[in-house]
Design an enzyme around this catalytic site. Structure first.
Site, PDB file in Angstrom:
ATOM      1  N   ASN A  46       0.840  -1.191   0.000  1.00  0.00           N
ATOM      2  CA  ASN A  46       0.000   0.000   0.000  1.00  0.00           C
ATOM      3  C   ASN A  46       0.882   1.250   0.000  1.00  0.00           C
ATOM      4  O   ASN A  46       1.936   1.277   0.641  1.00  0.00           O
ATOM      5  CB  ASN A  46      -1.022   0.006   1.140  1.00  0.00           C
ATOM      6  CG  ASN A  46      -0.457  -0.311   2.510  1.00  0.00           C
ATOM      7  OD1 ASN A  46       0.594  -0.909   2.634  1.00  0.00           O
ATOM      8  ND2 ASN A  46      -1.177   0.091   3.536  1.00  0.00           N
ATOM      9  N   CYS A  57      -4.090   0.665  -2.485  1.00  0.00           N
ATOM     10  CA  CYS A  57      -3.899  -0.528  -1.668  1.00  0.00           C
ATOM     11  C   CYS A  57      -2.830  -1.441  -2.276  1.00  0.00           C
ATOM     12  O   CYS A  57      -2.545  -1.394  -3.467  1.00  0.00           O
ATOM     13  CB  CYS A  57      -5.196  -1.311  -1.571  1.00  0.00           C
ATOM     14  SG  CYS A  57      -6.589  -0.409  -0.892  1.00  0.00           S
ATOM     15  N   GLU A  59      -3.035  -4.636  -2.854  1.00  0.00           N
ATOM     16  CA  GLU A  59      -3.581  -5.577  -3.831  1.00  0.00           C
ATOM     17  C   GLU A  59      -3.655  -4.937  -5.213  1.00  0.00           C
ATOM     18  O   GLU A  59      -3.293  -5.558  -6.228  1.00  0.00           O
ATOM     19  CB  GLU A  59      -4.982  -6.044  -3.408  1.00  0.00           C
ATOM     20  CG  GLU A  59      -5.020  -6.768  -2.065  1.00  0.00           C
ATOM     21  CD  GLU A  59      -5.266  -5.827  -0.889  1.00  0.00           C
ATOM     22  OE1 GLU A  59      -4.815  -4.652  -0.916  1.00  0.00           O
ATOM     23  OE2 GLU A  59      -5.922  -6.282   0.070  1.00  0.00           O
ATOM     24  N   CYS A  88     -10.144  -4.720   0.743  1.00  0.00           N
ATOM     25  CA  CYS A  88     -11.297  -3.817   0.658  1.00  0.00           C
ATOM     26  C   CYS A  88     -12.126  -4.148  -0.579  1.00  0.00           C
ATOM     27  O   CYS A  88     -11.707  -4.901  -1.460  1.00  0.00           O
ATOM     28  CB  CYS A  88     -10.830  -2.364   0.632  1.00  0.00           C
ATOM     29  SG  CYS A  88     -10.221  -1.799  -0.974  1.00  0.00           S
TER      30      CYS A  88
HETATM   31 ZN   LIG Z   1      -8.029  -2.268  -1.229  1.00  0.00          ZN
END
Ligand SMILES: [Zn+2]
Length: 133
Positions: A46, A57, A59, A88
């Protein structure tokens, strides 16, 4: 299919890359690792910003790195956080663009956590098939 060795390697990659997270505001470092079809692992962290809404983020950082490298299909995902936190909603949707119901390994700072799948995290998702093109 992801074997146990791949699972372990993927989790270790997420845990290791977590140290590079840029998190001066939340102090919540996240490391993500994606297993690609040829066995390559692509990682991300992140990256926060003083304009908070611009934070990205781990990911999605990993997904953009994978696509930039020429990959299009994700076989498994590992996410390492302080407390085995879950991706998220935005990241779940972005992962779904390039992955089916793949394993998602959520681990804390010591490597403990839980295994789930992407469709468990994002059931009834919107996908390319809904655009009809
Ligand atoms: Zn996220």
């Amino acid at each position: 299919m992801v074997n146990e060795e791949q699972r372990t390697t993927l989790i270790e990659a997420a845990m290791a890359i977590r140290e590079r997270a840029y998190v001066p505001y939340s102090h919540y470092p996240v490391g993500a690792a994606l297993l690609m079809e040829d066995g390559t692992i692509i990682t991300g962290v992140n990256v926060e910003n003083s304009s908070y809404g611009l934070t990205i983020c781990a990911e999605r950082t990993a997904v953009t790195r994978a696509i930039t490298a020429g990959y299009r299909k994700i076989l498994a995902v590992a996410v390492a956080t302080d407390n085995a936190g879950s991706p998220c909603g935005a990241c779940r949707q972005v992962l779904t663009e390039f992955a089916g119901d793949v394993p998602v390994y959520l681990v804390d700072a010591t490597g403990n956590g839980r295994d789930t799948t992407l469709h468990t995290l994002l059931p009834d998702h919107f996908g390319p098939e809904h655009l009809g093109s």
